[in-house]
Design an enzyme around this catalytic site. Structure first.
Site, PDB file in Angstrom:
ATOM      1  N   SER A 103      32.559  54.748  21.938  1.00 22.42           N
ATOM      2  CA  SER A 103      32.575  55.481  20.907  1.00 22.42           C
ATOM      3  C   SER A 103      32.026  57.039  21.317  1.00 22.42           C
ATOM      4  O   SER A 103      32.802  57.526  22.277  1.00 22.42           O
ATOM      5  CB  SER A 103      31.404  55.084  19.769  1.00 22.42           C
ATOM      6  OG  SER A 103      31.520  55.936  18.670  1.00 22.42           O
ATOM      7  N   ASP A 153      40.197  51.848  12.429  1.00 22.93           N
ATOM      8  CA  ASP A 153      38.870  52.473  12.484  1.00 22.93           C
ATOM      9  C   ASP A 153      38.874  53.605  11.499  1.00 22.93           C
ATOM     10  O   ASP A 153      39.493  54.720  11.663  1.00 22.93           O
ATOM     11  CB  ASP A 153      38.693  53.083  14.214  1.00 22.93           C
ATOM     12  CG  ASP A 153      37.622  53.734  14.564  1.00 22.93           C
ATOM     13  OD1 ASP A 153      36.959  54.268  13.807  1.00 22.93           O
ATOM     14  OD2 ASP A 153      37.709  53.780  15.984  1.00 22.93           O
ATOM     15  N   HIS A 184      35.553  50.278  13.983  1.00 27.42           N
ATOM     16  CA  HIS A 184      35.178  51.212  15.052  1.00 27.42           C
ATOM     17  C   HIS A 184      34.325  50.257  16.001  1.00 27.42           C
ATOM     18  O   HIS A 184      34.055  50.349  17.052  1.00 27.42           O
ATOM     19  CB  HIS A 184      34.291  52.122  14.490  1.00 27.42           C
ATOM     20  CG  HIS A 184      34.074  53.326  15.549  1.00 27.42           C
ATOM     21  ND1 HIS A 184      34.754  54.167  16.116  1.00 27.42           N
ATOM     22  CD2 HIS A 184      32.739  53.750  16.059  1.00 27.42           C
ATOM     23  CE1 HIS A 184      34.514  55.152  16.951  1.00 27.42           C
ATOM     24  NE2 HIS A 184      32.998  54.796  17.021  1.00 27.42           N
TER      25      HIS A 184
HETATM   26  C1  MLT Z   1      31.498  61.240  18.237  1.00 25.36           C
HETATM   27  O1  MLT Z   1      30.674  62.081  17.751  1.00 25.36           O
HETATM   28  O2  MLT Z   1      31.537  61.302  19.563  1.00 25.36           O
HETATM   29  C2  MLT Z   1      32.371  60.501  17.341  1.00 25.36           C
HETATM   30  O3  MLT Z   1      32.194  60.685  16.018  1.00 25.36           O
HETATM   31  C3  MLT Z   1      32.022  58.809  17.732  1.00 25.36           C
HETATM   32  C4  MLT Z   1      30.503  58.695  17.262  1.00 25.36           C
HETATM   33  O4  MLT Z   1      29.561  58.830  18.220  1.00 25.36           O
HETATM   34  O5  MLT Z   1      30.227  58.342  16.012  1.00 25.36           O
END
Ligand code: MLT
Length: 202
Positions: A103, A153, A184
């Protein structure tokens, strides 16, 4: 000195690439140690905690909204993380690591590939998205990258992960992109695919 709170676990078997473990939003340096051991038992593990706080939750760069990044901060933080990896390589005597990012951690790993290609030997990007709208011309010289996306996701649209795969391929990375029947969150398939993939690049 780029001081990151981190965990380091030395290798227990020679010849396996060190892993740079990069957690998701709200995680910390402990989160991915278990995943790292499942993916590559015996690898040295370098696991920093993101230095940006969002309502108390550690991250690796600032965002303006979900999926909308502060790209100046992405650039700054990628450099800072690259310096940390260089310093850690000296301190712990390890080779260039393969990043394993989830992520937000996958997004900073993607930025690192594009901005400081020498830092990583390769990367496993779990649920990554395009980190920069106008990345510099990078030369990735065949560096191996495994991108695992979730078909359902809600944070990363399919078009976005496809764009990231194309961007990295155009920069010369050897990209394997798989879209899994997942959201996700990680699934067992992520672990299995990552383990098989890393076994084949080493
Ligand atoms: C981010 O902010 O890098 C993406 O939205 C993934 C997350 O951290 O939720």
């Amino acid at each position: 000195e780029s001081a990151f709170i981190h965990r380091f676990e030395p290798a227990t078997s020679a010849g396996s690439a060190p892993l740079l473990l990069l957690h998701g939003t709200g995680g910390d340096e402990n989160d991915l140690l278990g995943l790292g051991k499942m993916i590559s038992p015996g690898s040295a593990l370098l696991s920093p905690r993101g230095r940006v706080l969002e309502h108390g939750m550690p991250r690796f760069f600032r965002r303006l909204a979900e999926g909308v990044f502060d790209e100046d901060d992405v650039r700054l933080r990628a450099r800072e993380l690259g310096d940390f990896v260089s310093e850690s390589r000296q301190r712990y005597g390890i080779a260039a690591p393969v990043a394993v990012g989830f992520s937000n951690g996958a997004n900073i790993a993607a930025a690192l590939l594009l901005l400081k290609p020498d830092v990583l030997a390769g990367a496993i990007l779990l649920r990554a998205m395009v980190p920069l709208s106008d990345p510099p011309k990078a030369e990735l010289g065949g560096k191996p990258v495994l991108l695992l996306s979730g078909q359902a996701d809600p944070i990363v649209p399919a078009s976005n992960s496809a764009r990231l795969a194309a961007l990295l391929s155009q920069a010369g990375a050897g990209v394997t992109h798989k879209v899994l029947p997942a959201g996700h969150q990680l699934s067992q398939a992520d672990v299995t695919l990552a383990r098989d993939w890393i076994g084949n690049i080493a």
